[in-house]
Design a protein around this motif. Structure first.
Motif, PDB file in Angstrom:
ATOM      1  N   PHE A  48      21.435  66.158  60.325  1.00 61.39           N
ATOM      2  CA  PHE A  48      22.525  66.548  59.438  1.00 61.39           C
ATOM      3  C   PHE A  48      22.140  67.782  58.634  1.00 61.39           C
ATOM      4  O   PHE A  48      20.962  68.089  58.454  1.00 61.39           O
ATOM      5  N   THR A  49      23.151  68.469  58.154  1.00 56.40           N
ATOM      6  CA  THR A  49      22.928  69.556  57.200  1.00 56.40           C
ATOM      7  C   THR A  49      23.242  69.030  55.814  1.00 56.40           C
ATOM      8  O   THR A  49      24.013  68.081  55.645  1.00 56.40           O
ATOM      9  N   ALA A  50      22.637  69.651  54.817  1.00 55.33           N
ATOM     10  CA  ALA A  50      22.818  69.181  53.451  1.00 55.33           C
ATOM     11  C   ALA A  50      22.794  70.348  52.477  1.00 55.33           C
ATOM     12  O   ALA A  50      22.090  71.339  52.689  1.00 55.33           O
ATOM     13  N   SER A  51      23.563  70.215  51.435  1.00 59.80           N
ATOM     14  CA  SER A  51      23.537  71.199  50.342  1.00 59.80           C
ATOM     15  C   SER A  51      22.839  70.633  49.125  1.00 59.80           C
ATOM     16  O   SER A  51      22.997  71.133  48.015  1.00 59.80           O
ATOM     17  N   THR A  52      22.090  69.563  49.337  1.00 65.03           N
ATOM     18  CA  THR A  52      21.338  68.904  48.266  1.00 65.03           C
ATOM     19  C   THR A  52      19.929  68.621  48.764  1.00 65.03           C
ATOM     20  O   THR A  52      19.688  68.554  49.978  1.00 65.03           O
ATOM     21  N   THR A  53      19.007  68.450  47.860  1.00 68.27           N
ATOM     22  CA  THR A  53      17.631  68.155  48.257  1.00 68.27           C
ATOM     23  C   THR A  53      17.372  66.658  48.368  1.00 68.27           C
ATOM     24  O   THR A  53      16.315  66.253  48.864  1.00 68.27           O
ATOM     25  N   GLU A  54      18.309  65.839  47.912  1.00 64.03           N
ATOM     26  CA  GLU A  54      18.118  64.395  47.994  1.00 64.03           C
ATOM     27  C   GLU A  54      19.464  63.685  48.111  1.00 64.03           C
ATOM     28  O   GLU A  54      20.490  64.173  47.645  1.00 64.03           O
ATOM     29  N   THR A  55      19.430  62.535  48.772  1.00 61.71           N
ATOM     30  CA  THR A  55      20.622  61.713  48.914  1.00 61.71           C
ATOM     31  C   THR A  55      20.149  60.297  49.197  1.00 61.71           C
ATOM     32  O   THR A  55      18.974  59.959  48.993  1.00 61.71           O
ATOM     33  N   TRP A  56      21.045  59.439  49.662  1.00 63.62           N
ATOM     34  CA  TRP A  56      20.611  58.106  50.076  1.00 63.62           C
ATOM     35  C   TRP A  56      21.245  57.769  51.421  1.00 63.62           C
ATOM     36  O   TRP A  56      22.272  58.309  51.809  1.00 63.62           O
ATOM     37  N   ILE A  57      20.581  56.888  52.137  1.00 65.98           N
ATOM     38  CA  ILE A  57      21.053  56.350  53.412  1.00 65.98           C
ATOM     39  C   ILE A  57      21.223  54.849  53.223  1.00 65.98           C
ATOM     40  O   ILE A  57      20.398  54.192  52.578  1.00 65.98           O
ATOM     41  N   ASP A  58      22.285  54.313  53.785  1.00 65.81           N
ATOM     42  CA  ASP A  58      22.612  52.899  53.580  1.00 65.81           C
ATOM     43  C   ASP A  58      21.934  52.017  54.616  1.00 65.81           C
ATOM     44  O   ASP A  58      21.884  52.350  55.808  1.00 65.81           O
ATOM     45  N   PHE A  59      21.410  50.871  54.152  1.00 71.10           N
ATOM     46  CA  PHE A  59      20.828  49.889  55.062  1.00 71.10           C
ATOM     47  C   PHE A  59      20.748  48.549  54.341  1.00 71.10           C
ATOM     48  O   PHE A  59      20.268  48.468  53.209  1.00 71.10           O
ATOM     49  N   LEU A  60      21.236  47.498  55.001  1.00 73.25           N
ATOM     50  CA  LEU A  60      21.124  46.127  54.500  1.00 73.25           C
ATOM     51  C   LEU A  60      20.322  45.331  55.523  1.00 73.25           C
ATOM     52  O   LEU A  60      20.849  44.922  56.568  1.00 73.25           O
ATOM     53  N   GLY A  61      19.053  45.130  55.263  1.00 73.74           N
ATOM     54  CA  GLY A  61      18.214  44.429  56.217  1.00 73.74           C
ATOM     55  C   GLY A  61      17.027  43.785  55.555  1.00 73.74           C
ATOM     56  O   GLY A  61      16.935  43.690  54.314  1.00 73.74           O
ATOM     57  N   ASP A  62      16.092  43.342  56.383  1.00 73.21           N
ATOM     58  CA  ASP A  62      14.907  42.658  55.850  1.00 73.21           C
ATOM     59  C   ASP A  62      13.921  43.615  55.206  1.00 73.21           C
ATOM     60  O   ASP A  62      13.335  43.311  54.166  1.00 73.21           O
ATOM     61  N   SER A  63      13.719  44.776  55.842  1.00 65.98           N
ATOM     62  CA  SER A  63      12.698  45.683  55.315  1.00 65.98           C
ATOM     63  C   SER A  63      12.876  47.067  55.919  1.00 65.98           C
ATOM     64  O   SER A  63      13.511  47.242  56.955  1.00 65.98           O
ATOM     65  N   VAL A  64      12.305  48.052  55.225  1.00 65.81           N
ATOM     66  CA  VAL A  64      12.218  49.418  55.741  1.00 65.81           C
ATOM     67  C   VAL A  64      10.737  49.758  55.852  1.00 65.81           C
ATOM     68  O   VAL A  64      10.004  49.712  54.851  1.00 65.81           O
ATOM     69  N   GLU A  65      10.316  50.089  57.073  1.00 61.12           N
ATOM     70  CA  GLU A  65       8.898  50.334  57.293  1.00 61.12           C
ATOM     71  C   GLU A  65       8.516  51.781  57.012  1.00 61.12           C
ATOM     72  O   GLU A  65       7.525  52.047  56.299  1.00 61.12           O
ATOM     73  N   THR A  66       9.250  52.712  57.578  1.00 62.90           N
ATOM     74  CA  THR A  66       8.892  54.131  57.390  1.00 62.90           C
ATOM     75  C   THR A  66      10.152  54.975  57.278  1.00 62.90           C
ATOM     76  O   THR A  66      11.194  54.643  57.835  1.00 62.90           O
TER      77      THR A  66
END
Length: 829
Positions: A48-66
């Motif tokens: 994706f392209t972005a005009s910001t240096t930070e955002t969030w990505i959505d996830f509903l699960g047990d864990s995020v490894e990396t």
């Protein structure tokens, strides 16, 4: 607001800052066959392209490894629903490796094990925002992108997605498939289906376009799948849309999968539509059931254009897909399939849902103000679907059919693979019709409430059409008289526009005057006294089924509003249901009559009314033609009535033992309904129900067994059911519904009233701890019929800070109860 409950404001800001180019999602489902494994590996790569240096990505699960950003691993910052992403540049590649959780609630990736053969089946369901339960994503409809899915699963499984398989490799015991990239679509309509599904196939061809058609169901249901009828209706729908939309079907293949424990009727995933297994009939089915299935097939097909090709920007404009699809489902059924009377069911049943919803204090415009996802979830309602479709039918009458379809064609071409709002649609329809639709949109799309139209004699001998809550209507007035055969037939029809509270109409007197004849507009209709008397004496002589549907609708609305005595409605239901030839109308009457007894009659009048209704449907069952749809409908009505009255318990047991009326096929579902009736009245014990389970040890049978067990009228049974509902989080959505239904069976208030205070005490905890789908079922299913508003008013007064979606549900249930009490008082006189 919790971080999982995305708001319109923040997603709009994210859409301004982010433009998604592609997704690549990798799912490893090899462990799904092991019930001890609750999770699965999921890896998502987003460009994706972005005009910001930070955002969030959505996830509903047990864990995020990396989390990797442009080749650099960053610290995992994950709050359970959002992954913080920083260090962004103008062009970005972000990869998230995580562990998702298999669902038992129908949200996300649902896992089901078939007790017949111990095979495991998976499918996804995302609307409005559960793709994030399966893969990390920007979970909002206006960030469309192409998706490439790679799935690893057991070797003998079929694996399906929105597109066809492009690459395929096998390894020991499993295989990995990569699907072709999708066209740009929203996250909520992506799909994965996996398991040893049974398949039937065909093709549809128009000019140089050939679309492969496939129908799937569980292997153990294959003998019940009438694939030929489903494929015939599919081809008829493809023909209609090709002729009228002039935009080729855009998504390649067209799979339709009937899946277990489904939360919805169906879901319009492009190229991979999913349906409830309730549409795979395990036994005899009425014409109304076949018609409803056809309508749903054609509804979902319409979404390929209205919703998938062109998608609403945010859930405010949910109606842009659902209202259109609801309208098209009935239109195409009536004009392209054998179900030529589909508008009868629409006028009587579908609009009843809209009228009910539109009279609640929480009603909303068709174009709603949806501030967040919780509000969006609750707006899949009678306003968005049935009222919106009704208003579109009125719009077609207003602008003309040719202009309507030309506007739709322009809309598709102008906004293909994009996102739209109301203004975009009105621009195209105004251009093709030559009408400025601003005022029409304000009157019908941006206001709420339903008008009631009636005919009143004027002082000078004429008549006035009177409407409450005035709106512009294009409607017809039909005059009906008795012909030589003794039938009531239309002798004159007048079509006109009304806008004011009172409109003069020069009419001759007629035995039956029917406002909104042909069901052109959206309004409740009242019958004048002469017409009501005619109907009371001769409803069975009205030969046109649409006219009868409108009459039955008028009678039911008047009953719900306390303007027609519930006893009078029940009298007509008992007399005229036996001669009702339209399956949809018969089904509606047989459903409405018990509702009138349990909700609109005062409690002292109910025992006699229950007994009378049971006798009426019992007699009608035995009088019905063998093997007819009416016979089956009355058998089901007997089961429902016998759960409330015990007087036919011995006879029902005899039916179950083999003494059924000639021609009545006692399929497993009907048998379970009869056993549940006996259980609810204390005439069946656990051993009886266990014996029946041994005859039908299927997933459906086990769920029905659970309901029947919970229906037994014993305090310890109700206590166990109540505890299971709240404490047993392993119950699936279907099992939860069955337990709730069993707990409520028979309306035994002496057994359920001890839980009234507990219900209100645990509402907020339930809403917080359970998913919105499960919590909604509990809030609605267990709402107590207290006979008083005090408890619910007390909860609302002390919980002003409760989540808005929860308060909406409670307020709606309060309004239903208030209506019940109000109408009961009227029926005491």
């Amino acid at each position: 607001m919790s971080s999982a409950n995305l708001s319109r404001t923040e997603t709009a800001a994210r859409a301004r800052a982010v433009d998604v180019h592609s997704y690549h999602v990798e799912l490893d489902l090899r462990g799904a066959v092991d019930s001890r494994r609750r999770g699965f590996p999921t890896v998502t790569t987003i460009e994706f392209t972005a005009s910001t240096t930070e955002t969030w990505i959505d996830f509903l699960g047990d864990s995020v490894e990396t989390v990797t950003v442009n080749g650099n691993r960053i610290p995992v910052v994950y709050d359970g629903s959002r992954i913080a992403v920083s260090g962004l540049g103008e062009i970005n590649v972000v990869t998230v490796a995580a562990t998702g959780r298999y669902s038992r609630s129908g949200e996300g990736l649902h896992r089901f094990v078939d007790p017949v053969d111990d095979e495991t089946y998976l499918y996804t369901q995302y609307e409005p925002a559960d793709a994030r339960r399966v893969f990390a994503c920007f979970e909002q409809p206006d960030l469309k992108a192409p998706f490439t899915f790679t799935v690893t699963a057991p070797e003998h499984w079929r694996i399906l997605s929105n597109q066809a398989i492009e690459q395929h490799r096998r390894a020991e015991g499993h295989r990995t498939v990569t699907f072709a990239p999708t066209l740009p679509i929203s996250t909520y309509i992506t799909a994965i289906v996996a398991g040893p599904y049974h398949r039937a196939e065909s093709t549809w061809t128009r000019h140089d376009l050939t679309v492969p058609l496939q129908v799937f169901c569980r292997a153990s249901l294959a003998e019940h799948l009438d694939a030929d009828e489903i494929l015939t209706i599919t081809a008829q729908g493809m023909d209609f849309y090709a002729d009228h939309f002039d935009y080729p079907y855009p998504f390649g293949k067209y799979d339709q999968v009937f899946v277990p424990e489904y939360n919805l009727g169906a879901m319009e995933n492009p190229g991979c539509v999913t349906f409830t297994e309730a549409y795979v009939f395990r036994g005899a089915a009425t014409a109304a059931q076949h018609q409803a299935r056809a309508n749903t097939i054609l509804h979902e097909m319409a979404h390929m254009w209205f919703g998938d090709l062109v998608t609403m920007k945010w859930w405010d404009d949910l109606w842009l897909k659902e209202s259109f699809a609801d309208y098209m489902g009935s239109l195409v059924s009536a004009e392209a399939t054998e179900f030529t009377d589909a508008w009868v069911a629409f006028a009587n049943r579908r609009k009843a849902w809209a009228y009910l919803q539109d009279q609640l204090p929480t009603t909303h415009p068709i174009v709603a103000d949806i501030v967040d996802l919780e509000a969006a979830k609750l707006n899949f309602d009678g306003i968005t679907y049935a009222k919106g479709a009704s208003v579109l039918k009125q719009l077609v009458a207003y602008v003309g059919r040719d202009a309507f379809f030309e506007g739709a064609r322009r809309y598709f071409r102008a906004h293909a693979y994009g996102n739209t709002t109301l203004a975009d649609l009105l621009t195209e329809l105004s251009a093709t019709s030559g009408r400025d639709l601003t005022e029409w949109a304000h009157a019908w799309l941006q206001t709420s409430g339903v008008s009631t139209v009636s005919l009143e004699p004027a002082t000078d001998g004429g008549y006035d059409i009177v409407q409450t809550d005035p709106r512009p209507h294009r409607l017809a007035v039909g005059l009906y008289d008795v012909d030589a055969a003794g039938d009531l037939v239309r002798t004159r029809r007048i079509e006109l526009d009304i806008t004011d509270a009172r409109t003069r109409l020069d009419l001759p007197a007629a035995p039956l005057t029917l406002l909104n004849d042909d069901d052109l507009t959206y309004a409740k209709v009242r019958l004048d006294e002469r017409s009501l008397a005619t109907v009371d004496a001769s409803l069975d002589r009205v030969r046109d089924p649409l006219a009868r549907g409108l009459i039955w609708s008028a009678l039911w609305n008047a009953t719900r509003d306390g303007e027609l005595a519930a006893s009078r409605y029940l009298s007509m239901a008992q007399r005229f249901s036996r001669t009702e030839t339209n399956a949809a109308l018969l089904t509606a009457v047989l459903s409405n009559a018990p509702t009138a007894i349990e909700h609109y009659l005062p409690p002292p009048a109910r025992p006699a009314a229950r007994a009378a209704w049971l006798e009426a449907v019992w007699d009608a069952l035995h009088a019905a033609a063998p093997s007819s749809g009416a016979q089956l409908a009355f058998a089901r009505a007997v089961a429902a009535a016998a759960a409330m009255d015990e007087h036919r318990a011995t006879d029902i047991r005899a039916v179950l033992d083999g003494a059924a009326p000639d021609g009545l096929a006692l399929d497993p579902d009907l048998r379970w309904s009869l056993w549940t009736a006996l259980a609810a009245t204390g005439y069946a014990d656990e051993s009886d129900l266990d014996d029946e389970l041994s005859r039908d040890d299927t997933a459906t049978g086990r769920t029905a067994h659970l309901r029947a067990l919970a229906a037994r009228p014993r305090a310890e049974v109700k206590a166990h059911a109540w505890a299971s509902i709240f404490a047993d989080h392993t119950l699936t959505n279907d099992q939860l519904d069955a337990t709730i239904a069993g707990f409520r069976a028979g309306s035994r208030r002496e057994l359920t009233s001890p839980y009234d205070a507990d219900y209100f005490a645990v509402l907020r905890e339930t809403w917080t701890e359970r998913s919105i789908e499960i919590a909604r079922r509990i809030v609605l299913g267990l709402f107590p019929d207290t006979g008083s508003l005090d408890a619910v008013d007390g909860w609302l007064a002390t919980n002003t800070d409760a989540p808005a979606a929860l308060r909406r549900l409670v307020i709606e249930q309060r309004d239903h109860l208030a209506r019940d009490l109000r109408v009961q008082r009227v029926n005491q006189t």
